[in-house]
Design a protein around this motif. Structure first.
Motif, mmCIF file in Angstrom:
data_model
loop_
_atom_site.group_PDB
_atom_site.id
_atom_site.type_symbol
_atom_site.label_atom_id
_atom_site.label_comp_id
_atom_site.label_asym_id
_atom_site.label_seq_id
_atom_site.Cartn_x
_atom_site.Cartn_y
_atom_site.Cartn_z
ATOM 1 N N SER A 223 -2.598 0.857 -6.638
ATOM 2 C CA SER A 223 -1.618 0.936 -5.557
ATOM 3 C C SER A 223 -0.321 0.236 -5.940
ATOM 4 C CB SER A 223 -2.198 0.318 -4.285
ATOM 5 O OG SER A 223 -3.386 0.973 -3.900
ATOM 6 N N TYR A 224 -0.448 -0.917 -6.585
ATOM 7 C CA TYR A 224 0.733 -1.660 -7.024
ATOM 8 C C TYR A 224 1.541 -0.841 -8.024
ATOM 9 C CZ TYR A 224 3.567 -4.914 -9.687
ATOM 10 O OH TYR A 224 4.614 -5.508 -10.349
ATOM 11 N N GLN A 225 0.860 -0.264 -9.022
ATOM 12 C CA GLN A 225 1.573 0.481 -10.055
ATOM 13 C C GLN A 225 2.308 1.681 -9.472
ATOM 14 O OE1 GLN A 225 -1.789 1.096 -12.717
ATOM 15 N NE2 GLN A 225 -1.001 -0.437 -14.141
ATOM 16 N N GLN A 226 1.656 2.407 -8.569
ATOM 17 C CA GLN A 226 2.317 3.568 -7.993
ATOM 18 C C GLN A 226 3.479 3.144 -7.095
ATOM 19 O OE1 GLN A 226 -0.069 6.819 -6.780
ATOM 20 N NE2 GLN A 226 1.403 7.590 -5.311
ATOM 21 N N HIS A 227 3.300 2.054 -6.366
ATOM 22 C CA HIS A 227 4.369 1.585 -5.489
ATOM 23 C C HIS A 227 5.595 1.171 -6.291
ATOM 24 C CE1 HIS A 227 6.305 -0.187 -2.022
ATOM 25 N NE2 HIS A 227 6.365 -1.363 -2.625
ATOM 26 N N ARG A 228 5.393 0.477 -7.424
ATOM 27 C CA ARG A 228 6.530 0.060 -8.241
ATOM 28 C C ARG A 228 7.253 1.267 -8.829
ATOM 29 N NH1 ARG A 228 8.717 -4.171 -6.741
ATOM 30 N NH2 ARG A 228 10.012 -3.918 -8.609
ATOM 31 N N GLU A 229 6.514 2.279 -9.284
ATOM 32 C CA GLU A 229 7.164 3.471 -9.811
ATOM 33 C C GLU A 229 7.928 4.206 -8.714
ATOM 34 O OE1 GLU A 229 7.526 4.294 -13.045
ATOM 35 O OE2 GLU A 229 6.650 2.292 -13.213
ATOM 36 N N TYR A 230 7.387 4.167 -7.509
ATOM 37 C CA TYR A 230 8.071 4.761 -6.365
ATOM 38 C C TYR A 230 9.424 4.079 -6.151
ATOM 39 C CZ TYR A 230 8.963 6.059 -1.477
ATOM 40 O OH TYR A 230 9.528 6.516 -0.316
ATOM 41 N N LEU A 231 9.453 2.754 -6.243
ATOM 42 C CA LEU A 231 10.690 2.017 -6.046
ATOM 43 C C LEU A 231 11.685 2.268 -7.184
ATOM 44 C CD1 LEU A 231 9.328 -1.447 -4.801
ATOM 45 C CD2 LEU A 231 10.332 0.389 -3.428
ATOM 46 N N VAL A 232 11.204 2.268 -8.421
ATOM 47 C CA VAL A 232 12.085 2.475 -9.571
ATOM 48 C C VAL A 232 12.757 3.843 -9.493
ATOM 49 C CG1 VAL A 232 12.126 2.848 -12.073
ATOM 50 C CG2 VAL A 232 10.888 0.891 -11.117
ATOM 51 N N ASN A 233 12.005 4.852 -9.030
ATOM 52 C CA ASN A 233 12.517 6.219 -8.970
ATOM 53 C C ASN A 233 13.088 6.579 -7.607
ATOM 54 O OD1 ASN A 233 11.637 7.623 -11.681
ATOM 55 N ND2 ASN A 233 9.874 6.400 -11.040
ATOM 56 N N ASP A 234 13.275 5.571 -6.751
ATOM 57 C CA ASP A 234 13.807 5.814 -5.405
ATOM 58 C C ASP A 234 13.025 6.888 -4.664
ATOM 59 O OD1 ASP A 234 15.789 3.885 -5.623
ATOM 60 O OD2 ASP A 234 17.216 5.286 -6.521
ATOM 61 N N GLY A 235 11.712 6.876 -4.863
ATOM 62 C CA GLY A 235 10.840 7.802 -4.152
ATOM 63 C C GLY A 235 10.643 9.127 -4.841
ATOM 64 N N ASN A 236 11.358 9.386 -5.935
ATOM 65 C CA ASN A 236 11.254 10.668 -6.637
ATOM 66 C C ASN A 236 10.304 10.537 -7.826
ATOM 67 O OD1 ASN A 236 13.277 11.900 -4.957
ATOM 68 N ND2 ASN A 236 14.796 10.718 -6.115
ATOM 69 N N ILE A 237 9.012 10.437 -7.535
ATOM 70 C CA ILE A 237 8.010 10.246 -8.583
ATOM 71 C C ILE A 237 7.608 11.604 -9.163
ATOM 72 C CG2 ILE A 237 5.723 9.338 -9.146
ATOM 73 C CD1 ILE A 237 5.963 7.471 -6.825
ATOM 74 N N PRO A 238 7.671 11.765 -10.498
ATOM 75 C CA PRO A 238 7.191 13.008 -11.108
ATOM 76 C C PRO A 238 5.743 13.274 -10.717
ATOM 77 C CG PRO A 238 8.355 11.672 -12.722
ATOM 78 C CD PRO A 238 8.185 10.817 -11.491
ATOM 79 N N GLU A 239 5.434 14.529 -10.459
ATOM 80 C CA GLU A 239 4.096 14.872 -9.977
ATOM 81 C C GLU A 239 3.008 14.427 -10.941
ATOM 82 O OE1 GLU A 239 1.686 18.939 -8.716
ATOM 83 O OE2 GLU A 239 3.847 18.800 -8.372
#
Length: 260
Positions: A223-239
């Protein structure tokens, strides 16, 4: 509550939604994507024990002794200080318009909002943004590296450690070291109050992780890893980077792993 509290709440809630949508499946204990797992599990257990015996009682006492308006004002105060670092990271990420908004937010809350204890800016359309130096490093292309649990701090990564150093350099409270003993005592008391206030803000949400996770460690890690990537990409996480459930014949716990 301040930015840190809201972000952690979002992290926990998003983790629960992730778990409920993925279902419960078995995975191997050994994870090649988590080479420091042995250390991390020990550090997490240490942090859990420290929290249970020190931070949680301190936070409960804080909530009992602090009226809700005062608690909200303290959270707003630290959130306002945090806006200095947010503004600097906006600029480092070339978010010029957002940097202007966040600087205006800080100036307004510092003056009209009585040193930040009242969040006037949000009421007039200047919302709180979430930017830190780890996100800036991610925008610059620095990879997160393996998952890392830091004693007394919690989930992080090598990039996260660099982010903590950068955030500390942007925090004006840390520069009280040049102000003599009185300033050092004031700075230490301020840090303790900030940490206690953050922990108090999590009292109503911590049960979500405890009740939703079969393997609490893996649940928090993913959950932490996905949340941080979400923040880095401003919510635009590659599928391809979204966490997906995988199946295994092992029976040492159930959780999720990143898709390959």
């Amino acid at each position: 509550m301040g930015k840190s509290i809201r972000n952690r709440n979002v992290f926990i809630v998003s983790a629960v939604l992730l778990a409920s949508s993925s279902g419960c499946v078995s995975v191997p204990v050994e994870n090649p994507d988590d080479p420091w797992e042995s250390w991390n599990r020990g550090a997490q257990q240490f942090n859990d024990d420290f929290d249970e015996n020190i931070m949680k009682p301190l936070a409960k006492g804080y909530l009992v002794a602090t009226p809700e308006p005062v608690d909200r004002g303290i959270s707003n105060f630290f959130s306002n200080i945090d806006d200095i670092g947010v503004t600097l990271n906006d600029a480092l990420q070339w978010k010029v318009q957002q940097a202007g908004m966040d600087m205006g937010r800080f100036l307004l809350n510092t003056t009209v909002g009585v040193a930040g204890f009242i969040d006037v800016a949000t009421d007039i359309g200047l919302p709180k943004h979430n930017e830190d130096f780890e996100q800036t490093l991610g925008v610059w292309g620095v990879s997160s590296g393996p998952y890392l649990v830091i004693p007394f701090w919690g989930p992080s990564s090598p990039r996260g450690v660099g982010g903590l150093i950068g955030d500390a350099a942007m925090d004006p409270v840390n520069y009280t070291v040049f102000g003599g003993v009185a300033a050092n005592v004031a700075g230490t008391a301020s840090d303790l109050l900030d940490v206690t206030d953050r922990r108090a803000g999590l009292m109503t949400t911590e049960k979500i992780v405890d009740e939703a996770a079969i393997d609490r460690y893996a649940f928090i890690r993913n959950s932490y890893q996905q949340h941080r990537e979400y923040l880095v990409n401003d919510g635009n996480i590659p599928e391809d980077d979204l966490l997906e459930p995988i199946e295994s014949n092992e029976s040492e716990g159930m959780t999720m792993e990143p898709s390959q």
